[in-house]
Scaffold this active site. Sequence first.
Site, PDB file in Angstrom:
ATOM      1  N   TRP B  99       0.833  -1.216   0.000  1.00  0.00           N
ATOM      2  CA  TRP B  99       0.000   0.000   0.000  1.00  0.00           C
ATOM      3  C   TRP B  99       0.857   1.251   0.000  1.00  0.00           C
ATOM      4  O   TRP B  99       0.547   2.226  -0.699  1.00  0.00           O
ATOM      5  CB  TRP B  99      -0.988  -0.023   1.172  1.00  0.00           C
ATOM      6  CG  TRP B  99      -1.860  -1.230   1.084  1.00  0.00           C
ATOM      7  CD1 TRP B  99      -1.804  -2.345   1.866  1.00  0.00           C
ATOM      8  CD2 TRP B  99      -2.891  -1.484   0.108  1.00  0.00           C
ATOM      9  NE1 TRP B  99      -2.734  -3.267   1.442  1.00  0.00           N
ATOM     10  CE2 TRP B  99      -3.412  -2.767   0.368  1.00  0.00           C
ATOM     11  CE3 TRP B  99      -3.414  -0.751  -0.956  1.00  0.00           C
ATOM     12  CZ2 TRP B  99      -4.444  -3.331  -0.392  1.00  0.00           C
ATOM     13  CZ3 TRP B  99      -4.433  -1.296  -1.714  1.00  0.00           C
ATOM     14  CH2 TRP B  99      -4.937  -2.571  -1.430  1.00  0.00           C
ATOM     15  N   ASP B 166      -0.966   7.056   6.456  1.00  0.00           N
ATOM     16  CA  ASP B 166      -2.036   6.114   6.138  1.00  0.00           C
ATOM     17  C   ASP B 166      -2.195   5.195   7.349  1.00  0.00           C
ATOM     18  O   ASP B 166      -1.372   4.323   7.581  1.00  0.00           O
ATOM     19  CB  ASP B 166      -1.667   5.316   4.884  1.00  0.00           C
ATOM     20  CG  ASP B 166      -2.694   4.224   4.575  1.00  0.00           C
ATOM     21  OD1 ASP B 166      -3.668   4.060   5.341  1.00  0.00           O
ATOM     22  OD2 ASP B 166      -2.519   3.535   3.554  1.00  0.00           O
ATOM     23  N   LYS B 190     -11.676  -1.409   8.736  1.00  0.00           N
ATOM     24  CA  LYS B 190     -10.996  -2.181   9.777  1.00  0.00           C
ATOM     25  C   LYS B 190     -11.660  -1.811  11.114  1.00  0.00           C
ATOM     26  O   LYS B 190     -12.615  -2.448  11.499  1.00  0.00           O
ATOM     27  CB  LYS B 190      -9.498  -1.879   9.811  1.00  0.00           C
ATOM     28  CG  LYS B 190      -8.847  -1.721   8.456  1.00  0.00           C
ATOM     29  CD  LYS B 190      -8.576  -3.037   7.739  1.00  0.00           C
ATOM     30  CE  LYS B 190      -7.819  -2.747   6.433  1.00  0.00           C
ATOM     31  NZ  LYS B 190      -7.497  -3.945   5.672  1.00  0.00           N
TER      32      LYS B 190
END
Lengths: 354, 354
Positions: B99, B166, B190
């Site tokens: 990511w 992030d 999440k």
Amino acid sequence: MRHNFGAGPCILPQEVYKQAAQAVLDFKDGLSILEISHRTPQFEAVVEEATELIKELMNVPAGYSVLFLQGGASMQFAMVPMNLLSTKGFAAYSDTGVWANKAIKEAKMLGKVEVVSSSKSENYNFVPKDFVIPNDADYYHFTSNNTIYGTEVFNFPKTNVPLVCDMSSDILSRTVDVSQFDLIYAGAQKNIGPAGLTVAIVKDEILGKVDRVIPSMMDYKVHIDGKSMYNTPPVFSIYVAMFNLRWLKAKGGVAEIEKDNILKANALYREIDRNKLFKGTCAVEDRSRMNVCFVMEDSSLEKEFLRLADNAGFEGLAGHRSVGGFRASMYNALSINSVHALIELMQDFEEKNK
Amino acid sequence: MRHNFGAGPCILPQEVYKQAAQAVLDFKDGLSILEISHRTPQFEAVVEEATELIKELMNVPAGYSVLFLQGGASMQFAMVPMNLLSTKGFAAYSDTGVWANKAIKEAKMLGKVEVVSSSKSENYNFVPKDFVIPNDADYYHFTSNNTIYGTEVFNFPKTNVPLVCDMSSDILSRTVDVSQFDLIYAGAQKNIGPAGLTVAIVKDEILGKVDRVIPSMMDYKVHIDGKSMYNTPPVFSIYVAMFNLRWLKAKGGVAEIEKDNILKANALYREIDRNKLFKGTCAVEDRSRMNVCFVMEDSSLEKEFLRLADNAGFEGLAGHRSVGGFRASMYNALSINSVHALIELMQDFEEKNK
């Protein structure tokens, strides 16, 4: 019993709510749809079924991709020019309402725009018809239904440049010939499903022709290659959309629901025209079947009518602040009984105010 | 009874599913949350409460805005450089996983990027520590938890340039000092709520400093001015997030859940280190509390263990294809009983394979 005439997010079929609630409790093996990986075979099957249902219901020809995206029509306002407006060319737009105007504003940030028709000076109360779309435009963009002003485009412009349409508020409410279009997009929260989902139907061959750098998430090609799963999609909204599309198919599809929508619209417009207290706000030939806008001859009575409607279980009847009066949005899932109930309320009010 | 160790969209508290299902059937006056206008006072109150809960739970200082957006972290990968990377400057990034790498790729589309540290050559199995962040960078970007590789950053870099993080997979799992950061973002799926929602926490004063043209939907300032309602937001996802944030607050907040998360992580890592069949895949000091990655000494046994786990009601234990083996994701809502059940399964398996 509530009658939900809200403009969106709007009413969906009651059975869809039941299926959605059940899936929140148990999608598979006791797991909620809210805790399911989008990479499970079970959810991949959902995306595939929802995609196929849109293709089937709208009779999407070969050579087009159906995409589930995020960001609503507002994100499409930017994605369209980003993918289709060349740095040296220009795009043609029609300005037929607040949303069409926002689409123009976003396109202007990225390149040259020519507004080829506008009804702005008349507070968008009609759909302009006689205008010319330049043959050398990169594309022509219009809004098929103007939610706030209650107008709808019944004759789509003919052009040899790519035809791009914001169909947010009338997609799946009437049959359209998708092959006439090169790009159709729609926020889901009217006739597709819950808010937080956007559908795009893209003719593959129009892509890849601009030299602009396109961020991956704004690039239709990236989402086509990822089959709407380039990144984590809005899982729940897609699942509920699938239920709603199944419902529409079981109803007989778009051609059947269109008949219902015509009946509903005709019934309400007939009452607006007959009832001495009320009048429509836009050109008769452009009256939308999805969003019926009307006011009272004596505007001082409007508050009272709204209060009565509210007490009688009507939801979302207040007109948008830029038009005033009332707006009855009658999306696919709104029953004709709700329309008759509204008509009755208008007739009772007329009786009382004789 | 299922034990959901999935990496996301992941487990949420059972009571949140019940509240969400109820709201799908009846949010107010018999109307579903799926048919409610986002402009109703009832839903405006939801957005406000969810915003305030994040501010309270994360102790967000004055001068920061909390935003609910769409498009996930992937959209943030583009929004960050679009809002913060000047046309003549450069941004510093750490490359600590798939990511982080995608974030770098998107930033490079828009401007100059300097990768100041990377663990790519070691298949991202550790978090690089000794590196220099240039003082003239427009900002420095890193990923606080690497979901795929199971590493987490426990000491945040000190720098005088804007710090962008992030936090998708560890936000709300541990206390962080928000004042150290200038921009934090996280996909919701999440520890925040359902997929289709993104949270951004932006220090207001870092905005408006680049000369780039920013499409409205990509402009943090536009969403701040619109109070997360510039356009139709993902209504249901925000509502469910509010329930989940309420649950976390009732649990005692982030500091309390952090204690649970440490207990869960310690218990599982202890077993991985003790059990002769298993071993961890990354540097001990960088081991993530959210995503525990491990393999077997004898990889030929892995299939059988996964099959046993599946039969015993364990969900989502397969490791990401780029690491292999297993990944046990242990987000806030995962009970320690599920962790103990997994440990038992590992011990039984060890017994059988003596």
